[in-house]
Enzyme design. Sequence first.
Site, PDB file in Angstrom:
ATOM      1  N   CYS A  81     -51.481 -14.775 130.581  1.00 30.23           N
ATOM      2  CA  CYS A  81     -50.637 -13.999 131.510  1.00 30.23           C
ATOM      3  C   CYS A  81     -51.295 -12.693 131.947  1.00 30.23           C
ATOM      4  O   CYS A  81     -50.872 -12.089 132.940  1.00 30.23           O
ATOM      5  CB  CYS A  81     -49.285 -13.719 130.879  1.00 30.23           C
ATOM      6  SG  CYS A  81     -48.455 -15.206 130.320  1.00 30.23           S
ATOM      7  N   HIS A  86     -45.861  -7.446 133.937  1.00 33.17           N
ATOM      8  CA  HIS A  86     -45.757  -8.899 133.762  1.00 33.17           C
ATOM      9  C   HIS A  86     -44.286  -9.235 133.499  1.00 33.17           C
ATOM     10  O   HIS A  86     -43.621  -8.601 132.674  1.00 33.17           O
ATOM     11  CB  HIS A  86     -46.637  -9.324 132.595  1.00 33.17           C
ATOM     12  CG  HIS A  86     -46.475 -10.752 132.208  1.00 33.17           C
ATOM     13  ND1 HIS A  86     -46.383 -11.762 133.140  1.00 33.17           N
ATOM     14  CD2 HIS A  86     -46.370 -11.355 130.981  1.00 33.17           C
ATOM     15  CE1 HIS A  86     -46.239 -12.917 132.509  1.00 33.17           C
ATOM     16  NE2 HIS A  86     -46.221 -12.696 131.204  1.00 33.17           N
ATOM     17  N   ASN A  90     -40.888 -16.541 133.596  1.00 37.23           N
ATOM     18  CA  ASN A  90     -42.256 -16.088 133.344  1.00 37.23           C
ATOM     19  C   ASN A  90     -43.225 -17.055 134.041  1.00 37.23           C
ATOM     20  O   ASN A  90     -43.395 -18.188 133.591  1.00 37.23           O
ATOM     21  CB  ASN A  90     -42.491 -16.065 131.829  1.00 37.23           C
ATOM     22  CG  ASN A  90     -43.890 -15.627 131.453  1.00 37.23           C
ATOM     23  OD1 ASN A  90     -44.776 -15.553 132.310  1.00 37.23           O
ATOM     24  ND2 ASN A  90     -44.104 -15.362 130.179  1.00 37.23           N
TER      25      ASN A  90
HETATM   26  O1  UT7 Z   1     -46.299 -14.216 128.721  1.00 34.83           O
HETATM   27  C1  UT7 Z   1     -46.126 -14.163 127.362  1.00 34.83           C
HETATM   28  C2  UT7 Z   1     -45.116 -15.189 127.014  1.00 34.83           C
HETATM   29  N1  UT7 Z   1     -44.296 -14.975 125.857  1.00 34.83           N
HETATM   30  C3  UT7 Z   1     -43.347 -14.038 125.764  1.00 34.83           C
HETATM   31  O2  UT7 Z   1     -43.190 -13.146 126.516  1.00 34.83           O
HETATM   32  C4  UT7 Z   1     -42.408 -14.231 124.596  1.00 34.83           C
HETATM   33  C5  UT7 Z   1     -42.003 -12.940 123.930  1.00 34.83           C
HETATM   34  N2  UT7 Z   1     -40.859 -13.188 123.061  1.00 34.83           N
HETATM   35  C6  UT7 Z   1     -39.601 -13.253 123.562  1.00 34.83           C
HETATM   36  O3  UT7 Z   1     -39.393 -13.070 124.734  1.00 34.83           O
HETATM   37  C7  UT7 Z   1     -38.483 -13.472 122.606  1.00 34.83           C
HETATM   38  O4  UT7 Z   1     -38.963 -13.441 121.283  1.00 34.83           O
HETATM   39  C8  UT7 Z   1     -37.736 -14.824 122.844  1.00 34.83           C
HETATM   40  C9  UT7 Z   1     -36.958 -14.746 124.136  1.00 34.83           C
HETATM   41  C10 UT7 Z   1     -38.728 -15.963 122.874  1.00 34.83           C
HETATM   42  C11 UT7 Z   1     -36.754 -15.075 121.706  1.00 34.83           C
HETATM   43  O5  UT7 Z   1     -35.830 -13.998 121.631  1.00 34.83           O
HETATM   44  P1  UT7 Z   1     -35.464 -13.363 120.221  1.00 34.83           P
HETATM   45  O6  UT7 Z   1     -34.432 -12.358 120.457  1.00 34.83           O
HETATM   46  O7  UT7 Z   1     -36.753 -12.915 119.602  1.00 34.83           O
HETATM   47  O8  UT7 Z   1     -34.836 -14.578 119.456  1.00 34.83           O
HETATM   48  P2  UT7 Z   1     -35.337 -15.271 118.127  1.00 34.83           P
HETATM   49  O9  UT7 Z   1     -36.589 -16.034 118.357  1.00 34.83           O
HETATM   50  O10 UT7 Z   1     -35.323 -14.242 117.019  1.00 34.83           O
HETATM   51  O11 UT7 Z   1     -34.166 -16.285 117.851  1.00 34.83           O
HETATM   52  C12 UT7 Z   1     -32.827 -15.835 117.593  1.00 34.83           C
HETATM   53  C13 UT7 Z   1     -31.952 -17.071 117.489  1.00 34.83           C
HETATM   54  C14 UT7 Z   1     -32.529 -18.161 116.583  1.00 34.83           C
HETATM   55  O12 UT7 Z   1     -31.462 -18.768 115.910  1.00 34.83           O
HETATM   56  P3  UT7 Z   1     -31.139 -18.367 114.383  1.00 34.83           P
HETATM   57  O13 UT7 Z   1     -32.376 -18.677 113.617  1.00 34.83           O
HETATM   58  O14 UT7 Z   1     -30.817 -16.914 114.417  1.00 34.83           O
HETATM   59  O15 UT7 Z   1     -29.990 -19.258 114.049  1.00 34.83           O
HETATM   60  C15 UT7 Z   1     -33.110 -19.150 117.531  1.00 34.83           C
HETATM   61  O16 UT7 Z   1     -33.143 -20.451 117.010  1.00 34.83           O
HETATM   62  O17 UT7 Z   1     -31.806 -17.673 118.762  1.00 34.83           O
HETATM   63  C16 UT7 Z   1     -32.134 -19.058 118.674  1.00 34.83           C
HETATM   64  N3  UT7 Z   1     -32.676 -19.492 119.944  1.00 34.83           N
HETATM   65  C17 UT7 Z   1     -31.904 -19.906 120.964  1.00 34.83           C
HETATM   66  N4  UT7 Z   1     -30.587 -20.013 121.091  1.00 34.83           N
HETATM   67  C18 UT7 Z   1     -30.130 -20.458 122.261  1.00 34.83           C
HETATM   68  C19 UT7 Z   1     -33.980 -19.538 120.321  1.00 34.83           C
HETATM   69  N5  UT7 Z   1     -34.058 -19.986 121.595  1.00 34.83           N
HETATM   70  C20 UT7 Z   1     -32.806 -20.212 121.999  1.00 34.83           C
HETATM   71  C21 UT7 Z   1     -32.267 -20.672 123.211  1.00 34.83           C
HETATM   72  N6  UT7 Z   1     -30.917 -20.775 123.303  1.00 34.83           N
HETATM   73  N7  UT7 Z   1     -33.019 -20.994 124.269  1.00 34.83           N
END
Ligand code: UT7
Length: 435
Positions: free
Chosen positions: A164, A304, A335
């Site tokens: 990215c 980005h 993204n």
């Molecule tokens: O260009 C570079 C590309 N990458 C990025 O920019 C990614 C950077 N990271 C992020 O943007 C964030 O970490 C995410 C959006 C990917 C995730 O957000 P988060 O607030 O860090 O959530 P998390 O990974 O800590 O997950 C929290 C909860 C989890 O459930 P439990 O374990 O708390 O029960 C996940 O399983 O949210 C759950 N979860 C979802 N729930 C509903 C993860 N994805 C989803 C989803 N819908 N799509």
Amino acid sequence: MSEQQSQPSERNTNGTSSNGGSNNGHHNGSNGKGEQPSSQASSPPINPFAPRYAQIVGWGYHVPEKVITNFDLEKIVDTQDEWIRSRTGIEQRHVAASPSETSATLGIQAAKAALEVADIHPSKVDLIICATSSPEHIFPSTASIIQDGLGANNAGAFDLSAACSGFVYALSMARGHILAGDAEYVLVIGAETLSRIVDWTDRATCVLFGDGAGAVLVAASDVPGGITASVLGSDGSGADLLTVPAGGSAMPSSLETVSSGGHYIKMDGTAVFRFATRVMADATRQVLGKAGLGIEDVDLVIPHQANIRIIQNSVLKQLKIPEEKVFVNLQKYGNTSTASIPIALCEAIEAGKIHPGNNLVFVGFGAGLTWAACTIKWSVPVAKPDETWWRNTARQATYQAAAARSMWKRAIRRVYSQFPGESRWGGRKEENELG
Ligand code: UT7
């Protein structure tokens, strides 16, 4: 869906004429210091001993028609619109639904739009750099396919892999080529069809990404400004945090890699989030220092477009840059990796957020891990010109001629491949035939 912006005057600053149509030969804009970029038809060639600058003189983007909303995703994975919007800011994304839409075809459309804005004929382009995380193939480069599609017969072409961060890396390369005197015009493209490498059963990643392409034409200029500084960074110790594990030489494609989904994007979202938040602020500070600017000098940051919370935590909170100086459109596109910054640039111009004399910062992060930032002193006008039918017709004819020439070359190669001997493998005889 195609979006294009038009521009009234040529911005060719090397004293040669373009074939794009009628031009008044005068640059309409000012760089905020009352200086005018030189007109191309009437000015002498650039003095080889005079300072050179790398100005963005054309811009354009293209995204596929098909839109997938968060509500559509609710039907295919266990997710909710509320979760996606509150955790990322994304509401929808465009997806290349037709097999004929590829990173190259999206890139070609974006590049055509950028050339149209600059009113520069493809044959004037010296170099095409395509930053992409979803190239058409391991090789040939997507940039070469774009070069052929544009009929940019005098251009070198290569892909740049920095995930990215790639578009800002590519801008830095373009600037280097121009300042070294190796190129007058460099097309910089970010083009993605990430939907083809996303695991549509993995809710942690499939909700994040979208397809699209953005392009800018960078031109040599004697007008101070343009791309003024860049910072590029990498920390390969984080390579495993965001990766497509299979399909390269480390893990060649096999039945096993395909059945285990090794050719899809894998990400440790939390780790990437932490890294991104830190590095976006640090890279912005560094590049502003290099450019001799303070935070207060910045008119617009185009970050980005990955996650609204990353932008809020880094640019808004850490750097204390006010919201109105930060451009965000990730709610519409998700993204789009290398395409996110050039698409946002085009929309910022459409929204009237960019004017000659403005100081812009582009800042990105991505797999690698990588990061990149650059400062731009915007120096060209952004007003829309009246499009004439004959200019449009001439442009269409140019691209039709390019397609015909490409088909002719392929046909000739097929004919020669029927004959044994040197010419079969591209020897002198065939080369002469191909011109
Ligand atoms: O260009 C570079 C590309 N990458 C990025 O920019 C990614 C950077 N990271 C992020 O943007 C964030 O970490 C995410 C959006 C990917 C995730 O957000 P988060 O607030 O860090 O959530 P998390 O990974 O800590 O997950 C929290 C909860 C989890 O459930 P439990 O374990 O708390 O029960 C996940 O399983 O949210 C759950 N979860 C979802 N729930 C509903 C993860 N994805 C989803 C989803 N819908 N799509």
